[in-house]
Design a protein around this motif. Structure first.
Motif, PDB file in Angstrom:
ATOM      1  N   GLY A 479       0.720  -0.888  -0.120  1.00  0.00           N
ATOM      2  CA  GLY A 479       0.006   0.042   0.020  1.00  0.00           C
ATOM      3  C   GLY A 479       0.737   1.090  -0.030  1.00  0.00           C
ATOM      4  N   GLN A 480       0.126   2.536   0.289  1.00  0.00           N
ATOM      5  CA  GLN A 480       0.854   3.726   0.234  1.00  0.00           C
ATOM      6  C   GLN A 480       1.612   3.896   1.276  1.00  0.00           C
ATOM      7  N   GLN A 481       2.631   4.816   1.315  1.00  0.00           N
ATOM      8  CA  GLN A 481       3.466   5.047   2.313  1.00  0.00           C
ATOM      9  C   GLN A 481       3.188   6.805   2.598  1.00  0.00           C
ATOM     10  N   VAL A 482       3.600   7.262   3.738  1.00  0.00           N
ATOM     11  CA  VAL A 482       3.505   8.590   4.004  1.00  0.00           C
ATOM     12  C   VAL A 482       4.938   9.172   3.917  1.00  0.00           C
ATOM     13  N   VAL A 483       4.879  10.462   3.475  1.00  0.00           N
ATOM     14  CA  VAL A 483       6.258  11.183   3.462  1.00  0.00           C
ATOM     15  C   VAL A 483       5.869  12.605   3.907  1.00  0.00           C
ATOM     16  N   MET A 484       6.802  13.024   4.808  1.00  0.00           N
ATOM     17  CA  MET A 484       6.458  14.673   5.090  1.00  0.00           C
ATOM     18  C   MET A 484       7.865  15.416   4.425  1.00  0.00           C
ATOM     19  N   VAL A 485       7.055  16.586   3.853  1.00  0.00           N
ATOM     20  CA  VAL A 485       7.951  17.604   3.311  1.00  0.00           C
ATOM     21  C   VAL A 485       7.859  18.774   4.271  1.00  0.00           C
ATOM     22  N   PHE A 486       9.007  19.291   4.579  1.00  0.00           N
ATOM     23  CA  PHE A 486       8.973  20.530   5.360  1.00  0.00           C
ATOM     24  C   PHE A 486      10.164  21.408   5.114  1.00  0.00           C
ATOM     25  N   LYS A 494       5.035  22.752   6.413  1.00  0.00           N
ATOM     26  CA  LYS A 494       5.318  21.116   6.166  1.00  0.00           C
ATOM     27  C   LYS A 494       4.074  20.682   5.380  1.00  0.00           C
ATOM     28  N   ASP A 495       4.424  19.543   4.672  1.00  0.00           N
ATOM     29  CA  ASP A 495       3.378  19.047   4.080  1.00  0.00           C
ATOM     30  C   ASP A 495       3.138  17.398   4.203  1.00  0.00           C
ATOM     31  N   ILE A 496       2.180  16.604   4.554  1.00  0.00           N
ATOM     32  CA  ILE A 496       2.052  15.321   4.727  1.00  0.00           C
ATOM     33  C   ILE A 496       1.457  14.896   3.377  1.00  0.00           C
ATOM     34  N   MET A 497       2.036  13.861   2.714  1.00  0.00           N
ATOM     35  CA  MET A 497       1.655  13.384   1.595  1.00  0.00           C
ATOM     36  C   MET A 497       1.710  11.778   1.326  1.00  0.00           C
ATOM     37  N   MET A 498       0.781  11.050   0.763  1.00  0.00           N
ATOM     38  CA  MET A 498       0.799   9.730   0.378  1.00  0.00           C
ATOM     39  C   MET A 498       1.531   9.427  -0.809  1.00  0.00           C
ATOM     40  N   THR A 499       2.486   8.354  -0.965  1.00  0.00           N
ATOM     41  CA  THR A 499       2.953   7.931  -2.278  1.00  0.00           C
ATOM     42  C   THR A 499       2.002   7.047  -3.016  1.00  0.00           C
TER      43      THR A 499
END
Length: 770
Positions: A479-486, A494-499
């Motif tokens: 399934g999808q993973q979570v990545v944080m961009v900040f 910051k931004d939390i996104m799903m792959t």
């Protein structure tokens, strides 16, 4: 035999109109004609700088115009401008940064480090829709001179003539056809591309036929009646030479296209074909910057006069192409239309001469060709005239209207836009006549190559992927993973996104904007075990550098000066020992300095986590084994501590011995950037280069008398002027202590759908305060 002229009532089709089946022009044909432009360069970048000559330890201020290549209006497609500063001598990039494009405009700066060598440099800029696979020339550049000190400025002269002479001929329309009177244009230049004025004779079967001489910048033209059974050559009489130049092959049969007359309202063309060809339907397509504005349809027997209305065609180079009944190109002609359509920028100062630190009030007014006010986006620089690069003939009009549309380096392009030059229209016609035409392969469907999709080389986004660090027997997390961009200030941006299911994710321009004050960080928000890591790399500048070496830079040539150079004022030299407050440069004795605040915090955190050193309580000895029960007190970097060597307890642990002791200044272990990123499982990307405000002092009467010396050679840089509904803008700036002549250069684009461009300038003198 006297030619029979046929005057045909034209059937004109707008690009957006549907052609009727009985005309022979189908929607499919019109679509093919437009396909070439649709698949090619969509944006053209122009750079305006605050001045032309800089000194090291100054900032280069620039404005980027990113315009739609067809309509010449601000483009909304690209979000990123990739900027390089290239040293011409080594062809190496010495500065690479990304800048944010906002609604088609960019304003930014770059700092010229003192380590740069003096010489010629190229500031180059690329948007994501201006650089494509197969690009064969780069236009979005600005030539700069960088000096250690203005006192080293040399009185450079333009490239001069040499002994090499390149002479070429260009039949109007593309081919000479037997029995049809044709215009033959010619161009003479030296090995550097500098024009050479010539005169000569055209010979037919070794008999003099036509005498000719150049009319402008080594270019000229003449009419003659070619015969495919004759032999033709040209011999120059000035400069005198024994060398002969053969004409292009005279075709025994075919079609020709001649421009007979061009007025403000219409262009009159003559289409002819040899008597041995059958009567057929022909099409004359008129396009400007890839947009088709007219398709004229007529029946051609021998000669046909076609009148093209010019009212709805925008200012610039129009390409007129003749097609036969099978929609195969037969001839092509360039013409410049509606040169009167442009922005007129008037700059009026409240004085013609000022004293040091005086307040200057400037009123800008922008109008169109009908003297109606225009809302325009302008850039303005005011600087010491000594810092003007006199040999740089580029401005926004020559860039978009000529250089970006034609091949090669144009000599002195500003000549064609100066209304004081009465022959500028004829000279511009010669320039376009000597461009030749696109040589299509005979027998192939027209514009077949134009249907091929071309690939943009750059992107506004960066693709990353998250994956397991090591192979493991455990099942892969599905399934999808979570990545944080900040950004550096992770609490603010910051931004939390799903792959996607395969682990891929996108860093877009909004994320890069987070990093305007440093960097953008990417971190996987996954369990510690099994460990997931991120692979991401920004290849943009590697792609640019690789493709830049495959294509030359197109840049206009400066005018050859025959008269003496204008007398320059003595340069005002600022000692290298004085601080000009242009930039603040901090130095430190530390070996490792992190530019980014967040990485600096990680550095401190890592040192605490990995460092087992302590200070004994209460003795204050570094790593004191006699007081090792409490290791909570950590040493302070830079502080001097007492230490012991060879520590050994006696048998009953009530006394100890040492082999040595001393004092040391404590230093934490040096941690590299790559170590920190790996330890905290981070990836770091450069964000957009941050903006800085141009310094503008405001003097009151007291400050004009007292205060620090003001040695600014650039009084004003204002890249974001927008005129009001009256086409006006009021600007205030203050003079410096430099007593010399200053120049102001303003350029811009109208914000209406017409895509009007314009430029203007003004001068004034600053004297000593009385």
């Amino acid at each position: 035999m006297k030619a029979n002229y046929i005057y045909f009532l034209l059937v004109l089709f707008s690009v957006k109109a549907n052609a009727q089946d009985d005309t022979g022009v189908s929607d499919h044909v019109l679509s093919n004609l437009e396909q070439y432009a649709a698949n090619h360069q969509k944006e053209i970048v122009y750079l305006q700088t605050s001045k032309g000559i800089y000194e090291t330890e100054e900032a280069v201020w620039f404005k980027g115009y990113v315009l739609d290549s067809q309509l010449l209006v601000p483009s909304l497609m690209s979000k990123t401008l990739f900027v390089q500063l290239i040293e011409d001598k080594t062809d190496k990039s010495v500065w690479e940064e990304k800048y944010e494009i906002e609604a088609g405009f960019v304003d930014g700066h770059l700092y010229l480090n003192d380590s740069l060598r003096a010489g010629s440099y190229t500031l180059a800029a690329y948007s994501t829709h201006s650089l494509y696979e197969g690009t064969n020339v780069f236009h979005g550049v600005r030539k700069l001179e960088i000096l250690k000190n203005i006192k080293h400025k040399q009185k450079r002269e333009p490239v001069k003539n040499d002994s090499t002479l390149n002479f070429n001929t260009f039949p109007e329309g593309g081919d000479l056809v037997s029995g049809i009177q044709s215009r033959l244009a010619f161009k003479a230049e030296n090995s550097k591309g500098v024009p050479v004025d010539v005169s000569g004779v055209l010979y037919e079967n070794n008999v003099p036929l036509v005498k000719f001489k150049s009319a402008h910048d080594g270019m000229g033209s003449f009419l003659f009646l070619p015969n495919s059974l004759s032999r033709y050559h040209i011999q120059l009489t000035d400069p005198l030479s024994n060398k002969t130049y053969d004409l292009p092959q005279v075709l025994p049969g075919g079609k020709t296209l001649r421009l007979l007359k061009k007025t403000k309202d219409q262009a009159v063309f003559k289409v002819s074909q040899t008597a041995n060809l059958k009567e057929e339907t022909i099409y004359l397509k008129v396009e400007t910057r890839g947009v088709i504005y007219n398709v004229a349809i007529g029946r051609l027997k021998r000669d046909l006069i076609i009148k093209i209305p010019l009212k709805d065609i925008p200012s610039g180079i129009a390409r007129v192409t003749l097609f036969d009944e099978n929609i195969k190109p037969q001839a092509e002609r360039l013409m410049y239309v509606n040169s009167h359509r442009k922005l007129t920028i008037r700059a009026v100062l409240d004085k013609s001469e000022y004293q040091a630190r005086d307040k200057a009030v400037l009123k800008l007014r922008v109008t169109d060709q009908n003297n109606k006010p225009v809302i325009a986006h302008l850039g303005l620089g005011v600087f010491d005239k000594l810092y003007q690069n006199e040999l740089d003939p580029k401005n926004i009009m020559t860039h978009y209207y000529l250089s970006a549309q034609l091949k090669g380096n144009i000599n002195n392009p500003t000549y064609y836009f100066n209304e004081a030059n009465k022959n500028r229209e004829d000279a511009l016609n010669l320039l376009l006549l000597t461009q030749g035409w696109r040589r299509y392969i005979r027998g192939e469907p027209s514009l077949k190559e134009g249907s091929k999709q071309i690939k943009p080389l750059l992107s506004d986004s960066i693709t990353g992927v998250i994956h397991l660090e090591k192979k493991t027997k455990r099942p892969k997390i599905s399934g999808q993973q979570v990545v944080m961009v900040f950004a550096s200030d992770s609490l603010r941006d910051k931004d939390i996104m799903m792959t996607d299911p395969k682990g891929f994710f996108i860093i877009n321009h909004k994320h890069l904007k987070m990093g305007e004050k440093g960097y953008v960080y990417v971190k996987p928000m996954t369990p510690e075990k099994p460990k997931y890591v991120i692979d991401i790399k920004d290849p943009s500048f590697d792609i640019i550098s690789s493709n830049r070496k495959k294509a030359p830079i197109s840049y206009p040539l400066s005018k050859l000066k025959d008269k003496a150079r204008e007398q320059e004022t003595e340069p005002f030299i600022v000692s290298n020992e004085l601080n000009q407050l242009e930039e603040i440069v901090l130095s430190t004795n530390k070996k490792q300095v992190f530019r980014d605040k967040y990485l600096g915090r990680l550095d401190s955190l890592a040192k605490l986590e990995m460092n087992s050193d302590y200070v004994g309580i209460p003795c204050g000895t570094l790593n004191c084994q006699a007081h090792s029960n409490d290791k909570s007190k950590k040493p302070i970097e830079g502080k001097v501590y007492y230490y012991m060597e060879g520590f050994k307890w006696n048998d009953k642990r009530n006394a100890y011995t040492i082999t040595g002791s001393g004092y040391l200044k404590y230093q934490y272990p040096e941690l590299t950037e790559s170590y920190l990123l790996k330890k905290f499982n981070l990836k770091m990307l450069k964000g957009f280069y941050g903006k800085r405000e141009f310094y503008e002092p405001v003097y009151d009467k007291e400050d004009q008398i007292n205060g620090f010396p003001d040695y600014r050679n650039t009084l004003l840089w204002k890249p974001d002027i927008i005129t009001n509904e009256k086409g006006e803008a009021d600007i205030i700036f203050y003079c410096s202590d430099i007593n010399t002549k200053f120049i102001g250069i303003v350029e811009g684009v109208g914000l209406s759908a017409e895509g009007l461009l314009g430029t203007g300038s003004f001068e004034f003198f600053v004297g000593k305060r009385k």
